[in-house]
Design a protein around this motif. Sequence first.
Motif, short mmCIF file in Angstrom:
data_model
loop_
_atom_site.label_atom_id
_atom_site.label_comp_id
_atom_site.label_asym_id
_atom_site.label_seq_id
_atom_site.Cartn_x
_atom_site.Cartn_y
_atom_site.Cartn_z
N SER A 1 1.02 -1.25 0.32
CA SER A 1 0.00 -0.12 0.31
C SER A 1 0.90 1.32 -0.11
N GLY A 2 1.66 1.16 1.07
CA GLY A 2 2.62 2.49 1.07
C GLY A 2 3.81 2.92 -0.33
N LEU A 3 3.99 1.82 -0.79
CA LEU A 3 5.03 1.82 -1.67
C LEU A 3 4.56 2.04 -2.87
N LEU A 4 3.06 1.82 -2.94
CA LEU A 4 2.57 2.43 -4.39
C LEU A 4 1.96 2.97 -4.66
N LEU A 5 1.21 4.31 -3.02
CA LEU A 5 0.87 4.90 -3.46
C LEU A 5 1.97 5.89 -3.49
N ALA A 6 3.57 5.60 -2.68
CA ALA A 6 3.81 6.52 -3.60
C ALA A 6 4.91 7.56 -4.57
N GLN A 7 4.46 5.83 -4.98
CA GLN A 7 5.11 5.39 -6.61
C GLN A 7 3.88 6.71 -7.52
N LEU A 8 3.26 6.10 -7.49
CA LEU A 8 2.37 6.78 -7.76
C LEU A 8 2.30 8.53 -7.52
N LEU A 9 2.22 9.17 -6.17
CA LEU A 9 2.52 10.29 -5.69
C LEU A 9 3.46 10.86 -6.99
N HIS A 10 5.00 10.40 -6.65
CA HIS A 10 5.60 10.17 -7.26
C HIS A 10 5.82 10.82 -8.39
#
Length: 389
Positions: A13-22
């Motif tokens: 969850s955290g990694l996917l959100l970070a990547q999408l926001l980036h």
Amino acid sequence: MRTQVAIIGAGPSGLLLAQLLHRKGIDAVVLERKTRDYVLGRIRAGVLEVGFVELMREAGVADRMERECLIHDGTRISYGDEQFGIDFKDLTGKPVVVYGQTELTRDLFDAREATGAPIIYNVEGVEIHGADSDAPYVTYRADGADHRLECDYVAGCDGFHGVSRQTIPASVRRDYEKVYPFGWLGVLSDTPPVSDELIYCNSERGFALCSMRSETRSRYYIQCSLSDDPNSWSDAAFWDELKRRIPGEAADRLVTGASIEKSIAPLRSFVSEPMRWGRLFLCGDAAHIVPPTGAKGLNTAASDIHYLYHGLVQMFEDRDSEGIDHYSERALARIWKAERFSWWMTTLLHRFPEQSDFDLKMQRAELEFLRENRAAQMVMAQNYVGLPY
Ligand code: APR
Ligand code: PHB
């Protein structure tokens, strides 16, 4: 330190959100209690809805998955001496994608590291402050020093045992839970899968599942007692019990081998409401758990990330809070349907300690109806491939 979004937890969850926001130029800092290797050591499910795959594409991390995944157009269900298929492709036009959570998480770590954006590992004592104010911040310890991270929003992606859910006052929060009176004993082995589709088995000795990670790596499960110790199950005893629960022709061609992982997972249904408190948003296992029957754990995490990501982009790009204001309501509407489906699959396929002869007849009638009735199959297939976001 200051960031736009503080993300607690570097699971999927955290990694996917970070990547999408980036990809949208939105700055995030990820705080993780463990190390990368520890996170990658956790063996979890590996059946992805097409919606998840699209989100991975949007995050720019789908290349290896698209090369190495297995596409499954259906699944098999067995009970007694009967077995039948559910043809997802025919019933819904969509398949599911088999790609292990470990591999998917590795791709997300690699992508994050390639951006040079921070993941802070081995953090201790994470606390979220002022989530109900306009100036939230997170404090934690890392490298022997105390730190303070100021942010606009906090994404609580820290799993079932994290701190984020506990930050929401008990007077605001309501938890719903069902604990099942059995577990799943899982074995991972470098052996070819027994079937090219998953087989979910209702047997009089208890549930079994034949799954896979690739053409050379299999994942099998058997329903077991919660008091069992995985170390007291030898590989030979596991294979023997599995063979007694799966269809005879599958048992005859099953290739067995040394286990490379063996563990017991308890089964639980859990939802915490609301999923937003001020500027804190809960995502994935931090807010809800499903029993693994139906493989919805990772997929429910993905739908939360979809709603939160779009809400945050709407907020940062257009100063429009509509998406984040409706986050909890939209995420929960989909979560409860996945909870229902996972509970239904679990109830349909397991042996329960208190099951009466009548209960067993009901289970069998439901399986027969599913085998014979296209409308029932359609309902199952729509849920399995994933309801729309
Ligand atoms: N501070 C920082 N990190 C934390 C804290 C904390 N207090 N508590 C937990 N974490 C980390 C965990 O170490 C873990 O790496 O948060 C991460 C949460 O990851 P998951 O438990 O995998 O949860 P999530 O990312 O929501 O994944 C959802 O994937 O792991 C599966 O079973 C899970 O299928 C579900 C899906
Ligand atoms: C798995 O491959 O680990 C798996 C697959 C399907 C499930 C649960 C687990 O329903």
